[in-house]
Scaffold this motif. Structure first.
Motif, PDB file in Angstrom:
ATOM      1  N   ALA A 124       0.844  -1.208   0.000  1.00 24.04           N
ATOM      2  CA  ALA A 124       0.000   0.000   0.000  1.00 24.04           C
ATOM      3  C   ALA A 124       0.875   1.252   0.000  1.00 24.04           C
ATOM      4  N   ALA A 125       1.924   1.229   0.820  1.00 17.63           N
ATOM      5  CA  ALA A 125       2.836   2.372   0.873  1.00 17.63           C
ATOM      6  C   ALA A 125       3.664   2.471  -0.401  1.00 17.63           C
ATOM      7  N   CYS A 126       4.098   1.324  -0.947  1.00 15.27           N
ATOM      8  CA  CYS A 126       4.874   1.321  -2.183  1.00 15.27           C
ATOM      9  C   CYS A 126       4.085   1.948  -3.327  1.00 15.27           C
ATOM     10  N   ILE A 127       2.817   1.601  -3.439  1.00 11.94           N
ATOM     11  CA  ILE A 127       1.987   2.146  -4.525  1.00 11.94           C
ATOM     12  C   ILE A 127       1.896   3.661  -4.415  1.00 11.94           C
ATOM     13  N   THR A 128       1.681   4.150  -3.206  1.00 10.58           N
ATOM     14  CA  THR A 128       1.613   5.600  -2.994  1.00 10.58           C
ATOM     15  C   THR A 128       2.918   6.273  -3.393  1.00 10.58           C
ATOM     16  N   THR A 129       4.033   5.671  -2.996  1.00 13.24           N
ATOM     17  CA  THR A 129       5.343   6.229  -3.337  1.00 13.24           C
ATOM     18  C   THR A 129       5.574   6.217  -4.845  1.00 13.24           C
ATOM     19  N   ILE A 130       5.291   5.106  -5.494  1.00 16.21           N
ATOM     20  CA  ILE A 130       5.486   4.991  -6.940  1.00 16.21           C
ATOM     21  C   ILE A 130       4.678   6.043  -7.687  1.00 16.21           C
ATOM     22  N   GLU A 131       3.426   6.198  -7.295  1.00 19.21           N
ATOM     23  CA  GLU A 131       2.547   7.114  -8.018  1.00 19.21           C
ATOM     24  C   GLU A 131       2.884   8.585  -7.773  1.00 19.21           C
ATOM     25  N   SER A 132       3.719   8.846  -6.792  1.00 16.53           N
ATOM     26  CA  SER A 132       4.094  10.235  -6.504  1.00 16.53           C
ATOM     27  C   SER A 132       5.311  10.687  -7.308  1.00 16.53           C
ATOM     28  N   LYS A 133       5.919   9.774  -8.077  1.00 17.29           N
ATOM     29  CA  LYS A 133       7.160  10.098  -8.795  1.00 17.29           C
ATOM     30  C   LYS A 133       6.904  10.374 -10.270  1.00 17.29           C
ATOM     31  N   GLY A 134       7.815  11.166 -10.853  1.00 14.85           N
ATOM     32  CA  GLY A 134       7.723  11.504 -12.261  1.00 14.85           C
ATOM     33  C   GLY A 134       9.086  11.502 -12.911  1.00 14.85           C
ATOM     34  N   PRO A 135       9.185  11.960 -14.157  1.00 14.76           N
ATOM     35  CA  PRO A 135      10.451  11.937 -14.900  1.00 14.76           C
ATOM     36  C   PRO A 135      11.621  12.601 -14.180  1.00 14.76           C
ATOM     37  N   ASP A 136      11.365  13.625 -13.395  1.00 12.90           N
ATOM     38  CA  ASP A 136      12.456  14.292 -12.679  1.00 12.90           C
ATOM     39  C   ASP A 136      13.090  13.384 -11.620  1.00 12.90           C
ATOM     40  N   ASP A 137      12.376  12.314 -11.242  1.00 11.98           N
ATOM     41  CA  ASP A 137      12.880  11.391 -10.228  1.00 11.98           C
ATOM     42  C   ASP A 137      13.571  10.175 -10.833  1.00 11.98           C
ATOM     43  N   SER A 138      13.642  10.126 -12.146  1.00 16.95           N
ATOM     44  CA  SER A 138      14.202   8.937 -12.795  1.00 16.95           C
ATOM     45  C   SER A 138      15.642   8.696 -12.345  1.00 16.95           C
ATOM     46  N   GLY A 139      15.928   7.426 -12.025  1.00 13.44           N
ATOM     47  CA  GLY A 139      17.266   7.054 -11.572  1.00 13.44           C
ATOM     48  C   GLY A 139      17.450   7.118 -10.075  1.00 13.44           C
ATOM     49  N   THR A 140      16.370   7.336  -9.329  1.00 12.23           N
ATOM     50  CA  THR A 140      16.480   7.458  -7.870  1.00 12.23           C
ATOM     51  C   THR A 140      15.978   6.197  -7.163  1.00 12.23           C
ATOM     52  N   PHE A 141      16.381   6.052  -5.922  1.00 12.72           N
ATOM     53  CA  PHE A 141      16.136   4.856  -5.102  1.00 12.72           C
ATOM     54  C   PHE A 141      15.355   5.292  -3.865  1.00 12.72           C
ATOM     55  N   TRP A 142      14.171   4.707  -3.670  1.00 13.15           N
ATOM     56  CA  TRP A 142      13.263   5.121  -2.598  1.00 13.15           C
ATOM     57  C   TRP A 142      12.897   3.953  -1.691  1.00 13.15           C
ATOM     58  N   THR A 143      12.486   4.271  -0.488  1.00 13.31           N
ATOM     59  CA  THR A 143      11.922   3.265   0.407  1.00 13.31           C
ATOM     60  C   THR A 143      10.412   3.259   0.241  1.00 13.31           C
ATOM     61  N   TRP A 144       9.784   2.212   0.785  1.00 13.97           N
ATOM     62  CA  TRP A 144       8.331   2.094   0.672  1.00 13.97           C
ATOM     63  C   TRP A 144       7.610   3.297   1.262  1.00 13.97           C
ATOM     64  N   HIS A 145       8.184   3.935   2.287  1.00  8.76           N
ATOM     65  CA  HIS A 145       7.501   5.069   2.904  1.00  8.76           C
ATOM     66  C   HIS A 145       8.054   6.399   2.396  1.00  8.76           C
ATOM     67  N   ASP A 146       8.499   6.392   1.129  1.00 11.22           N
ATOM     68  CA  ASP A 146       8.800   7.620   0.399  1.00 11.22           C
ATOM     69  C   ASP A 146      10.014   8.374   0.939  1.00 11.22           C
ATOM     70  N   GLN A 147      11.003   7.642   1.416  1.00 13.42           N
ATOM     71  CA  GLN A 147      12.265   8.273   1.794  1.00 13.42           C
ATOM     72  C   GLN A 147      13.316   7.890   0.774  1.00 13.42           C
ATOM     73  N   VAL A 148      14.122   8.869   0.381  1.00 14.01           N
ATOM     74  CA  VAL A 148      15.112   8.615  -0.653  1.00 14.01           C
ATOM     75  C   VAL A 148      16.286   7.837  -0.084  1.00 14.01           C
ATOM     76  N   ARG A 149      16.762   6.879  -0.882  1.00 15.04           N
ATOM     77  CA  ARG A 149      18.004   6.173  -0.579  1.00 15.04           C
ATOM     78  C   ARG A 149      19.067   6.770  -1.479  1.00 15.04           C
ATOM     79  N   HIS A 150      20.230   7.048  -0.940  1.00 15.03           N
ATOM     80  CA  HIS A 150      21.234   7.777  -1.687  1.00 15.03           C
ATOM     81  C   HIS A 150      22.089   6.838  -2.513  1.00 15.03           C
ATOM     82  N   THR A 151      21.741   6.727  -3.796  1.00 18.08           N
ATOM     83  CA  THR A 151      22.545   5.935  -4.724  1.00 18.08           C
ATOM     84  C   THR A 151      23.319   6.843  -5.646  1.00 18.08           C
ATOM     85  N   VAL A 152      23.332   8.158  -5.361  1.00 18.62           N
ATOM     86  CA  VAL A 152      24.045   9.109  -6.208  1.00 18.62           C
ATOM     87  C   VAL A 152      25.543   8.830  -6.133  1.00 18.62           C
TER      88      VAL A 152
END
Length: 306
Positions: free
Chosen positions: A222-250
């Protein structure tokens, strides 16, 4: 596929666990789902995932084994036959964890098994979706914080091959995102850590360290779906947790200079606030005053001069 207002999803690895829960929640809310399983049977109809009220036309079952390129090709070819198909989201969830898989004693076959299932297969699914010309809004790779280099989890004894396969997945996904950006594509590539989820794969016998914070698949998805649907092209290439926190893969290089930085930290914070790339902002905040020069793969950002 029946007409409707719901979104269209492609779920790879939907027979059980997180993938099954994705298909169930999406179908029950009215979306259309193409769900893949390795060996489809009579039981894999809409009722396998959804409530009785869900129309059968909302669910299509496809065969896909990510360990077989031929199977992947056949699956994508079948998917491409759907008239007027536009995938809003593709969630590539296939994965394995064969415990233990320590770097000091994992066998060639077991290491290869993790890489083929967790890295090569998922990347090829996405690659072939793109090559088939199927319009796709977002491709999501279900990853793991076990594959994070910047937040290495030293206590995860016996997870070496698994962690390596997820790290490799993250790096390949970031390259895919960068390549698509260079081509002007609007397809978004995301990596997603679903949290510690109580699935069959997570039931590991003989584990001598505690897996903290396990949750049911329903909560995670349920949390993953919310996080996925909140992202767009500007977020491409980023790594997130299920509760919408960014993981730093930069990818970064932190270099020292011959003179100390004279800019006060608060002034640096102010300048970072004006920076358009929030990944850069968050990383610099974490590094705080110890960072003198940070060079990012997008462009150089020298906090002593910016």
């Amino acid at each position: 596929m029946a007409e409707g207002k719901g979104k269209t999803w492609f779920i790879v690895g939907a027979s059980r666990g997180i993938g099954h829960e994705f298909a169930a929640q999406l179908l029950n809310r009215g979306d259309h789902v193409f769900a893949t399983v390795r060996k489809p049977g009579k039981e894999h109809d809409v009722a396998y995932w959804a409530d009785a009220k869900v129309e059968a036309s909302h669910c299509t079952t496809l065969e896909c084994d990510v360990l077989s390129e031929k199977s992947i090709d056949t699956c994508v070819a079948e998917l491409a036959k759907t008239p007027g198909l536009h995938l809003d989201y593709a969630v590539i969830n296939a994965g394995v964890l064969k415990y233990p898989n320590r770097a000091t004693d994992v066998s060639y076959d077991d290491f290869a098994y993790h890489l083929h299932t967790n890295t090569i297969g998922p990347i090829l699914v996405a690659q072939k979706l793109l090559k088939a010309g199927i319009p796709t809004g977002t491709i999501v790779f279900i990853s793991s914080d076990s594959g994070s280099v910047s937040a290495f989890r030293e206590h995860e004894d016996g997870f070496a091959a698994y962690g390596a396969s997820k790290t490799a997945l993250n790096v390949m996904a970031r390259h895919m995102a960068a390549e698509l950006k260079r081509k002007g594509s609007r397809t978004t590539i995301l990596m997603l850590h679903p949290g510690e989820v109580s699935t069959d794969m997570a039931k590991i016998e003989g584990l001598d360290w505690e897996v903290e914070g396990q949750m049911e698949p329903s909560e995670s998805v349920a949390a993953c779906i919310t996080t996925i649907e909140s992202k767009g092209p500007d977020d491409s290439g980023t790594f997130w947790t299920w509760h919408d926190q960014v993981r730093h893969t930069v990818s970064v290089v932190i270099a020292s200079v011959c003179r100390p930085i004279s800019t006060p930290l608060l002034d640096i914070e102010s300048r970072l606030e004006r920076c358009t790339d929030r990944r850069r902002v968050e990383y610099c905040r974490r590094a705080q005053a110890k960072v003198l020069i940070v060079k990012f793969d997008v462009k150089s950002f020298d906090i002593s001069k910016e």
